[in-house]
Design a protein around this motif. Structure first.
Motif, PDB file in Angstrom:
ATOM      1  N   ASP A  64       0.829  -1.200   0.000  1.00  0.00           N
ATOM      2  CA  ASP A  64       0.000   0.000   0.000  1.00  0.00           C
ATOM      3  C   ASP A  64       0.868   1.255   0.000  1.00  0.00           C
ATOM      4  OD1 ASP A  64      -2.501   1.382   0.104  1.00  0.00           O
ATOM      5  OD2 ASP A  64      -2.129   1.766   2.243  1.00  0.00           O
ATOM      6  N   HIS A  97       2.270   1.711  -3.378  1.00  0.00           N
ATOM      7  CA  HIS A  97       1.197   2.130  -4.282  1.00  0.00           C
ATOM      8  C   HIS A  97       0.908   3.621  -4.105  1.00  0.00           C
ATOM      9  CE1 HIS A  97      -2.329   1.851  -6.786  1.00  0.00           C
ATOM     10  NE2 HIS A  97      -3.073   2.365  -5.812  1.00  0.00           N
ATOM     11  N   GLN A  98       0.913   4.113  -2.855  1.00  0.00           N
ATOM     12  CA  GLN A  98       0.689   5.532  -2.607  1.00  0.00           C
ATOM     13  C   GLN A  98       1.849   6.370  -3.120  1.00  0.00           C
ATOM     14  OE1 GLN A  98      -0.276   6.224   1.474  1.00  0.00           O
ATOM     15  NE2 GLN A  98      -2.326   5.329   1.293  1.00  0.00           N
ATOM     16  N   ASP A 105       1.419   6.812  -6.762  1.00  0.00           N
ATOM     17  CA  ASP A 105       0.340   7.742  -7.089  1.00  0.00           C
ATOM     18  C   ASP A 105       0.687   9.179  -6.741  1.00  0.00           C
ATOM     19  OD1 ASP A 105      -1.186   5.694  -8.026  1.00  0.00           O
ATOM     20  OD2 ASP A 105      -2.454   5.525  -6.240  1.00  0.00           O
ATOM     21  N   ASP A 114      -1.427  11.086  -1.192  1.00  0.00           N
ATOM     22  CA  ASP A 114      -2.714  10.669  -0.627  1.00  0.00           C
ATOM     23  C   ASP A 114      -3.639  10.088  -1.664  1.00  0.00           C
ATOM     24  OD1 ASP A 114      -3.189  10.739   2.034  1.00  0.00           O
ATOM     25  OD2 ASP A 114      -3.762  12.851   2.102  1.00  0.00           O
ATOM     26  N   ASP A 115      -4.519   9.186  -1.182  1.00  0.00           N
ATOM     27  CA  ASP A 115      -5.546   8.628  -2.058  1.00  0.00           C
ATOM     28  C   ASP A 115      -6.725   9.582  -2.212  1.00  0.00           C
ATOM     29  OD1 ASP A 115      -4.224   6.327  -2.612  1.00  0.00           O
ATOM     30  OD2 ASP A 115      -5.173   5.152  -1.024  1.00  0.00           O
TER      31      ASP A 115
END
Length: 90
Positions: free
Chosen positions: A76, A79-80, A83, A86-87
Motif C-alpha cells: 500500500d 502504491h501511494q 500515485d 494521498d488517495d
C-alpha cells in the motif's frame, strides 16, 4: 467477472493477500491442535501436549498474520508513492 470489476492489479493482489490472513490464523491453529492431539494419543500424555501445541499453533497463526499485514502495508505504501501521495482527491 471480478477481473472486470477490479481493473487495478495491485488492488486485486491486496484483496488476495487480505483474504489469506484469516485462513493463516485458522489453519495454523488447527494444525497445532491436530499435532498435539495425535502426540497425546501416541504418548498418553493427555492433555498437556494438546494444550502446548494448540498455543504454539495460535502463536504461529498470529505470526503469519503479522507477516501478511506487513506485506499489505508495504504494498500500500509503495502504491501511494507511485500515485504521488494521498488517495483522497482535493
Amino acid at each position: 467477472m471480478f477481473r472486470r470489476l477490479i481493473k487495478d492489479k495491485s488492488v486485486r493482489e491486496s484483496i488476495a493477500s487480505a483474504s489469506v490472513v484469516g485462513l493463516n490464523l485458522v489453519s495454523a491453529t488447527f494444525v497445532g491442535l491436530f499435532i498435539g492431539w495425535w502426540l497425546d494419543r501416541w504418548l498418553d500424555t493427555k492433555p498437556w501436549l494438546l494444550l502446548t501445541f494448540l498455543v504454539l499453533g495460535i502463536v504461529a497463526g498470529f505470526k503469519n498474520v503479522m507477516v501478511e499485514v506487513k506485506k499489505i502495508q508495504k504494498a500500500d505504501a509503495s502504491h501511494q508513492d507511485d500515485d504521488g501521495g494521498d488517495d483522497e482527491k482535493s
